[in-house]
Design a protein around this motif. Structure first.
Motif, mmCIF file in Angstrom:
data_model
loop_
_atom_site.group_PDB
_atom_site.id
_atom_site.type_symbol
_atom_site.label_atom_id
_atom_site.label_comp_id
_atom_site.label_asym_id
_atom_site.label_seq_id
_atom_site.Cartn_x
_atom_site.Cartn_y
_atom_site.Cartn_z
ATOM 1 N N ARG A 281 27.883 -29.183 -11.300
ATOM 2 C CA ARG A 281 26.968 -29.545 -12.424
ATOM 3 C C ARG A 281 26.036 -30.535 -11.686
ATOM 4 N NH1 ARG A 281 26.858 -26.821 -16.991
ATOM 5 N NH2 ARG A 281 26.483 -28.434 -18.219
ATOM 6 N N GLN A 282 24.929 -30.625 -12.051
ATOM 7 C CA GLN A 282 23.826 -31.357 -11.028
ATOM 8 C C GLN A 282 23.684 -32.904 -11.689
ATOM 9 O OE1 GLN A 282 20.755 -28.712 -10.338
ATOM 10 N NE2 GLN A 282 22.271 -27.051 -10.290
ATOM 11 N N TYR A 283 24.704 -33.449 -12.207
ATOM 12 C CA TYR A 283 24.431 -34.794 -12.774
ATOM 13 C C TYR A 283 25.865 -35.629 -12.568
ATOM 14 C CZ TYR A 283 26.401 -32.279 -16.498
ATOM 15 O OH TYR A 283 27.429 -31.288 -17.284
ATOM 16 N N SER A 284 25.798 -37.075 -12.799
ATOM 17 C CA SER A 284 27.192 -37.537 -12.582
ATOM 18 C C SER A 284 27.505 -38.056 -14.004
ATOM 19 C CB SER A 284 27.173 -38.949 -11.836
ATOM 20 O OG SER A 284 26.017 -39.653 -12.429
ATOM 21 N N VAL A 285 28.567 -38.413 -14.245
ATOM 22 C CA VAL A 285 29.125 -39.180 -15.428
ATOM 23 C C VAL A 285 28.316 -39.980 -16.009
ATOM 24 C CG1 VAL A 285 30.989 -40.099 -16.972
ATOM 25 C CG2 VAL A 285 31.400 -38.487 -15.107
ATOM 26 N N GLY A 286 27.856 -41.040 -15.066
ATOM 27 C CA GLY A 286 26.947 -42.188 -15.429
ATOM 28 C C GLY A 286 25.777 -41.539 -15.854
ATOM 29 N N GLN A 287 24.978 -40.814 -15.424
ATOM 30 C CA GLN A 287 23.774 -40.267 -15.613
ATOM 31 C C GLN A 287 24.012 -39.772 -16.971
ATOM 32 O OE1 GLN A 287 23.287 -37.643 -12.281
ATOM 33 N NE2 GLN A 287 21.532 -39.058 -11.406
ATOM 34 N N TYR A 288 24.999 -38.866 -17.367
ATOM 35 C CA TYR A 288 25.208 -38.242 -18.591
ATOM 36 C C TYR A 288 25.183 -39.479 -19.681
ATOM 37 C CZ TYR A 288 27.138 -35.480 -22.332
ATOM 38 O OH TYR A 288 27.135 -34.683 -23.643
ATOM 39 N N ILE A 289 25.946 -40.337 -19.407
ATOM 40 C CA ILE A 289 26.318 -41.646 -20.404
ATOM 41 C C ILE A 289 24.851 -42.194 -20.502
ATOM 42 C CG2 ILE A 289 27.051 -44.124 -20.854
ATOM 43 C CD1 ILE A 289 29.885 -43.087 -19.342
ATOM 44 N N ASP A 290 23.978 -42.520 -19.494
ATOM 45 C CA ASP A 290 22.550 -42.942 -19.777
ATOM 46 C C ASP A 290 21.908 -42.298 -20.911
ATOM 47 O OD1 ASP A 290 23.248 -45.084 -18.048
ATOM 48 O OD2 ASP A 290 22.301 -44.364 -16.408
ATOM 49 N N LEU A 291 22.086 -40.791 -20.681
ATOM 50 C CA LEU A 291 21.309 -39.807 -21.279
ATOM 51 C C LEU A 291 21.570 -40.089 -23.075
ATOM 52 C CD1 LEU A 291 19.203 -37.680 -20.583
ATOM 53 C CD2 LEU A 291 20.882 -36.007 -20.833
ATOM 54 N N VAL A 292 22.917 -39.878 -23.159
ATOM 55 C CA VAL A 292 23.466 -40.147 -24.411
ATOM 56 C C VAL A 292 23.007 -41.667 -24.975
ATOM 57 C CG1 VAL A 292 25.558 -40.933 -25.941
ATOM 58 C CG2 VAL A 292 25.399 -38.834 -24.197
ATOM 59 N N ASP A 293 23.055 -42.535 -24.554
ATOM 60 C CA ASP A 293 22.511 -43.895 -24.882
ATOM 61 C C ASP A 293 20.754 -43.721 -25.017
ATOM 62 O OD1 ASP A 293 25.027 -44.813 -24.597
ATOM 63 O OD2 ASP A 293 24.532 -45.974 -22.796
ATOM 64 N N LYS A 294 20.106 -43.068 -24.258
ATOM 65 C CA LYS A 294 18.687 -42.953 -24.371
ATOM 66 C C LYS A 294 18.465 -42.162 -25.892
ATOM 67 C CE LYS A 294 15.993 -42.461 -20.881
ATOM 68 N NZ LYS A 294 15.407 -41.603 -19.582
ATOM 69 N N ALA A 295 19.261 -40.814 -25.850
ATOM 70 C CA ALA A 295 19.217 -40.299 -27.049
ATOM 71 C C ALA A 295 19.230 -41.089 -28.181
ATOM 72 C CB ALA A 295 20.188 -39.095 -27.129
ATOM 73 N N ARG A 296 20.249 -41.927 -28.397
ATOM 74 C CA ARG A 296 20.496 -42.527 -29.409
ATOM 75 C C ARG A 296 19.446 -43.658 -29.632
ATOM 76 N NH1 ARG A 296 26.908 -42.108 -28.955
ATOM 77 N NH2 ARG A 296 26.805 -40.370 -30.215
ATOM 78 N N ASP A 297 18.964 -44.289 -28.393
ATOM 79 C CA ASP A 297 17.789 -45.474 -28.524
ATOM 80 C C ASP A 297 16.618 -44.851 -29.194
ATOM 81 O OD1 ASP A 297 19.394 -47.545 -27.521
ATOM 82 O OD2 ASP A 297 18.534 -47.317 -25.647
ATOM 83 N N ILE A 298 16.127 -43.628 -28.623
ATOM 84 C CA ILE A 298 14.968 -43.191 -29.121
ATOM 85 C C ILE A 298 14.884 -42.478 -30.522
ATOM 86 C CG2 ILE A 298 12.892 -41.405 -28.358
ATOM 87 C CD1 ILE A 298 13.743 -42.019 -25.361
ATOM 88 N N VAL A 299 16.030 -41.631 -30.724
ATOM 89 C CA VAL A 299 16.076 -40.863 -31.923
ATOM 90 C C VAL A 299 17.211 -41.335 -32.751
ATOM 91 C CG1 VAL A 299 16.550 -38.260 -32.794
ATOM 92 C CG2 VAL A 299 15.722 -38.501 -30.442
ATOM 93 N N PRO A 300 16.463 -42.025 -34.042
ATOM 94 C CA PRO A 300 17.606 -42.859 -34.920
ATOM 95 C C PRO A 300 18.438 -41.777 -35.749
ATOM 96 C CG PRO A 300 15.345 -43.388 -35.004
ATOM 97 C CD PRO A 300 15.047 -42.405 -34.370
ATOM 98 N N GLY A 301 19.617 -42.189 -35.682
ATOM 99 C CA GLY A 301 20.794 -41.571 -36.523
ATOM 100 C C GLY A 301 21.111 -39.912 -35.871
#
Ligand code: SF4
Length: 493
Positions: free
Chosen positions: A295-315
């Motif tokens: 898989r071409q990402y790390s766990v840290g990158q995945y968590i950052d992506l999840v956090d970004k999703a929650r920051d940008i898209v409310p709810g």
């Protein structure tokens, strides 16, 4: 082909459900009618899945059960289509010599001609796309997109028989080559459909009464095609579809975490129809396992992506996929996955026990060494952790009012209806009045209501919750109704 009966059974993912719809559309246009009776059909098609060993074993068992009916009626045509046909045509003919038609997922537009040929010659007909080139880029390959969809003007709208919702494919194939996965071999290289074709198809579906469209691709967020010499990427595609009047909701699956770009989150936040739900398979919470899976990402990158999703898209709600017991997975690595589930608070997860697939990199290079009972235990542990999270999150919604698109009767109501009709008893209105709807965030809500609510957007106040379902009471209507036209029924297993 007029007057002949088709039985089709679909195994596996949404891609296969859509492929079956397209095949049915073509064959109805040729005069076939659908039947639910496999053993007396003139044409039996099994649309197969190769992702797990279990799915292939099931297809073989179904084919085995067709030997007798085929002996009794030699004119019956038995066909295997989909991923297993592409992956192992020789194995199928060796084990199941009564199979007449073998067709890979990239060749489905040939099925009507193949049936003509079989009827004429009584010889087996095979269509596979095994030599799809990967030398060109996804953008160049997009121009060669072989569209089964374009042939399918007679397709009926509907997911699992629901005329309000439809799948639309935007992309075929995959270039990622995760080491465990057979898809790049069975569905070929990544090709994206031209944007105008997709928008036209969405508009046609909305004109037929569809309210909610789910765009499908193996790595849907890496969509790219050209329009007037300019590259159109996924966020722009969402924007173009969002402009269709009458469309209420737009979803997409499946996204690949490594390719996710901010413009898609912005589109999800800003577009009227884009639903606040993201299916983002991670597969493991351990970096060494992700590396072994390629898989071409790390766990840290995945968590950052999840956090970004929650920051940008409310709810926004998130769902994910996990594989347990991948080659060499230790208890510590499994514990990392449990930690990630806690960290990300998914709405739901899909957990799969690793099963080696012939031809994949993992099958060639690493050993499937985690015992089955350990895989089973890890599977249960993961589901337990998720269940606790989901119950807590869902209970937090009690008292809130949510908007749902009413999809129809709840499964329980349908089961009760079938059982009681079979027993010749009257159906209890308490059960039949149970409707089911879905929130924009993909939560299922069950509530009491009249049939005329089906197809409408209504507000429901949540009064109870389990890990997978919310219960509530109608609070008010918030949208228009729509017709529920005739459907094509496809047997999905
Ligand atoms: S991204 Fe990986 S898991 Fe998904 S279809 Fe492609 S190869 Fe398979």
């Amino acid at each position: 082909m007029a007057g002949k009966r088709l039985y089709i059974e679909t195994m596996g993912c949404q891609m296969n459900v859509l492929d079956s719809e397209l095949v049915v559309g073509q064959l109805l246009g040729k005069g076939f009618s659908l039947t639910n009776e496999m053993t007396t059909a003139d044409l039996v098609l099994l649309n197969t899945c190769s992702v797990r060993d279990h799915a292939e074993a099931k297809a073989l068992s179904r084919l085995g059960s067709l030997k007798k009916p085929k002996n009794a009626n030699p004119d019956m045509i038995v066909g295997v289509i989909g991923c297993m046909a592409e992956r192992d045509p020789d194995g199928i003919t060796l084990k199941m010599p009564h199979v007449d038609l073998i067709c890979g997922p990239g060749e489905l537009n040939k099925i009507p001609a193949m049936i003509d040929e079989i009827e004429e010659t009584r010889e087996r007909s095979v269509a596979l796309s095994q030599s799809l080139s990967r030398r060109s880029t996804p953008l160049e390959r997009a121009n060669e997109y072989d569209s089964v969809e374009a042939l399918d003007l007679s397709r009926s709208a509907g997911i699992d028989g629901n005329p309000l919702q439809a799948y639309v494919r935007v992309q075929r194939g995959c270039d990622k080559f995760c080491t465990f996965c057979v898809v790049p071999f069975t569905r070929g290289a990544e090709r994206s459909r031209p944007p105008q074709l997709i928008v036209d198809e969405c508009r046609m579906l909305v004109d037929r009464g569809v309210k909610e469209i789910t765009l499908l691709g193996q790595t849907v967020n890496s969509y790219v095609n050209q329009d007037d010499g300019k590259a159109v990427r996924f966020a722009e595609l969402l924007e173009r579809i969002d402009a269709i009047a009458g469309l209420e909701r737009l979803r997409f699956v499946t996204s690949y975490p490594g390719d996710f770009t901010d413009d898609i989150f912005h589109a999800m936040r800003d577009l009227r129809t884009a639903c606040e739900y993201l299916h983002l398979p991670v597969q493991s919470g351990s970096d060494p396992v992700l590396k072994r899976m390629r898989r071409q990402y790390s766990v840290g990158q995945y968590i950052d992506l999840v956090d970004k999703a929650r920051d940008i898209v409310p709810g926004i709600t998130l769902a994910s996929d996990f594989i347990v017991g991948f080659c060499g997975e230790t208890d510590e690595e499994h514990a990392e996955s449990l930690k990630l589930i806690e960290r990300c608070t998914f709405k739901n997860i899909f957990v799969f026990k690793y099963s080696e697939r012939p031809g994949t990199v993992a099958a060639k290079r690493v050993t499937d060494d985690v015992p089955d009972d350990v895989k089973r235990r890890r599977n249960m542990e993961m589901l337990q952790v998720q269940e606790n999270i989901a119950i807590q999150t869902n209970r937090g919604l009690i008292g809130q009012t949510v908007q749902v698109l009413v999809e129809g009767y709840s499964k329980r109501a349908i089961k009760a209806q079938v059982a009681e009709t079979e027993r010749g008893q009257e159906i209890s209105s308490e059960v039949t009045g149970q409707l089911v709807g879905r929130t924009r965030t993909d939560r299922i809500v069950v509530f009491s209501g009249e049939t005329d609510l089906v197809g409408r957007l209504i507000d429901v106040q949540i009064s109870g919750a389990t890990a997978l379902t919310l219960h509530g009471e109608v609070a008010g209507a918030s949208g228009s109704s729509c017709g529920t036209g005739g459907l094509v029924s496809i047997n999905v297993s």
